[in-house]
Enzyme design. Structure first.
Site, PDB file in Angstrom:
ATOM      1  N   ASP A  99      74.414 105.391  68.699  1.00 18.94           N
ATOM      2  CA  ASP A  99      75.019 106.396  67.454  1.00 18.94           C
ATOM      3  C   ASP A  99      74.542 105.680  66.201  1.00 18.94           C
ATOM      4  O   ASP A  99      74.850 104.853  65.592  1.00 18.94           O
ATOM      5  CB  ASP A  99      76.089 106.374  67.734  1.00 18.94           C
ATOM      6  CG  ASP A  99      76.821 107.227  66.462  1.00 18.94           C
ATOM      7  OD1 ASP A  99      76.529 108.110  66.447  1.00 18.94           O
ATOM      8  OD2 ASP A  99      78.360 107.520  65.888  1.00 18.94           O
ATOM      9  N   ASP A 280      71.512 113.238  64.032  1.00 16.10           N
ATOM     10  CA  ASP A 280      72.710 112.704  63.964  1.00 16.10           C
ATOM     11  C   ASP A 280      72.364 112.383  65.595  1.00 16.10           C
ATOM     12  O   ASP A 280      72.295 113.854  66.903  1.00 16.10           O
ATOM     13  CB  ASP A 280      73.773 113.155  64.272  1.00 16.10           C
ATOM     14  CG  ASP A 280      75.096 112.734  64.783  1.00 16.10           C
ATOM     15  OD1 ASP A 280      74.821 111.477  64.163  1.00 16.10           O
ATOM     16  OD2 ASP A 280      76.089 112.673  65.067  1.00 16.10           O
TER      17      ASP A 280
END
Length: 406
Positions: A99, A280
């Site tokens: 992440d 992201d």
């Protein structure tokens, strides 16, 4: 369930003009394995909206509150990448979500495989709390040895050990590779206030394991086949990687996240002027400002699908698609027609119908410094570089940029 890694491979790339210390390498890498989840389309879209809201909330709270937890949902996404790591002297294995939108590394989401302290473990007596929008975890901080591969070993890495978590069902925790600023406010010190804590990339660099604090991320388009190719995380100098071709375009990092400035064009017309948004790995779709998205949909002819929450186009409309062009750092990064659609082999994973064509983009309400999110749909077509040493983000063409797997 998460498919286990068969082998943890090591690839060494690149050279430097300055001799490296014996313990230091220009770049080291680990494979990351794609995990395809079954989720309703609205769950997929809503998870991205929750993530966008959380990015916005942090931006607001930075100015209005002393509490700046990272509120970033990572669950209910259709496609995630998992890294296998080992923790402690006993090399306990965990499968962690990769992440870039968060920076704490933690384990213990899987109640059947809990963290057991070993001779290398140090309990700090501090509490760790990270909110992920639709999920969160609460636990205690340890310092321990984290092993990404035989040559990527981090001593005294801060990790969270979950005492309670909600929303994490297909992973053991999170490998946070966002900027260190995102750890601010996540550690509640028992004896003294704690601001930020070093991330895994911070410590790899500070301990001399890598020569520059850079992370390269290689995703690949989904095919739906059992033998999906692996992605890869590269730590250090990415200059010799075979994962990309041509030159890397760099642009300054904006905001606490991996934010960039870009514009978007479609059919020869600019539909989003230069604006700041986020890159992201934890978001599946591409999110555009509402007016930009409406211009795109009106031109492509997409029709809203109530079941998936995405916009459907016909085969004829698909054949008529133009490139959707993201201009970053003065370079155009086009998404081909095939790159703009949801993988048809995975339609049923999001509640869609086999054979239908869905556009893999949705609208988001823009605010200052968060006008868009370039998610997995973009990142699977371009190699991405997250450069902490120079506070910049880079992109390059890959063998999959023009793939037709969707």
């Amino acid at each position: 369930m998460i498919c286990p890694f068969v082998v943890l491979s090591l690839l060494v790339f690149g050279v430097t003009t300055t001799p490296l210390a014996p313990s230091q390498s220009s770049s080291l890498s680990i494979p990351i394995q794609k995990h395809v989840n079954v989720t309703g389309g609205h769950n997929l879209v809503n998870a991205g909206h929750s993530r966008a809201r959380s990015f916005r909330d942090r931006t607001v709270s930075k100015h209005n509150s002393s509490t700046k937890r990272q509120e970033v949902p990572v669950v209910n996404e259709a496609i995630t990448y998992i890294a296998e790591i080992a923790v402690g002297a006993d090399n306990q294995t965990f499968h962690l979500l990769v992440d870039t939108g968060s920076s704490n590394t933690w384990v213990g989401a899987n109640a059947s495989y809990t963290y057991v302290p070993s001779s290398s473990s140090v309990w700090t007596d501090d509490i760790v709390i990270v909110d992920y929008g639709s999920g969160y975890f609460f636990g205690y901080e340890y310092y321990d040895t984290v092993t990404l591969s035989n040559d990527l070993v981090i001593k005294n890495q801060s990790i969270g050990v979950a005492d309670f978590q909600q929303g994490f069902t297909s992973m053991d925790g999170v490998l946070g590779i966002g900027p260190v600023d995102l750890t601010d406010g996540t550690i509640l010190g028992a004896l003294a206030p704690v601001t930020t804590v070093p991330t895994v990339s911070d410590n790899l660099f500070n301990q001399g394991v890598i020569s520059t604090e850079v992370i390269g991320v290689s995703f690949v388009p989904t095919t739906g086949a059992a033998n999906e190719p692996e992605g890869e995380l590269i730590f250090g100098d990415v200059g010799g990687s075979s994962r990309y071709t041509g030159q890397i375009t760099y642009t300054p990092r904006e905001t606490d996240y991996w934010g960039i400035t870009q514009s978007i064009s479609y059919g020869g017309t600019e539909i989003m002027a230069s604006a700041i948004g986020v890159v992201d790995t934890g978001t599946t779709l591409n999110y555009m400002p509402t007016d930009t998205f409406n211009s795109y949909i009106n031109t492509t002819g997409g029709i809203y699908d109530e079941v998936t929450g995405l916009y459907e186009i016909t085969e004829e409309q698909y054949n008529a698609l133009d490139d959707l062009i993201f201009t970053i750092g003065g370079t155009d990064f086009p998404l081909t027609p095939n790159a703009q659609i949801w993988p048809r082999d995975l339609n049923e994973n999001i509640g869609g119908e086999a054979g239908k064509i869905y556009l893999a983009a949705v609208a988001t309400e823009p605010v200052e410094n968060l006008n868009f999110i370039n998610g997995y749909v973009f990142l699977e077509r371009y190699f991405s570089i997250f450069d902490n040493s120079n506070s910049r983000v880079g992109f390059a063409v890959t063998p999959y940029t023009n793939a037709t797997t969707n």
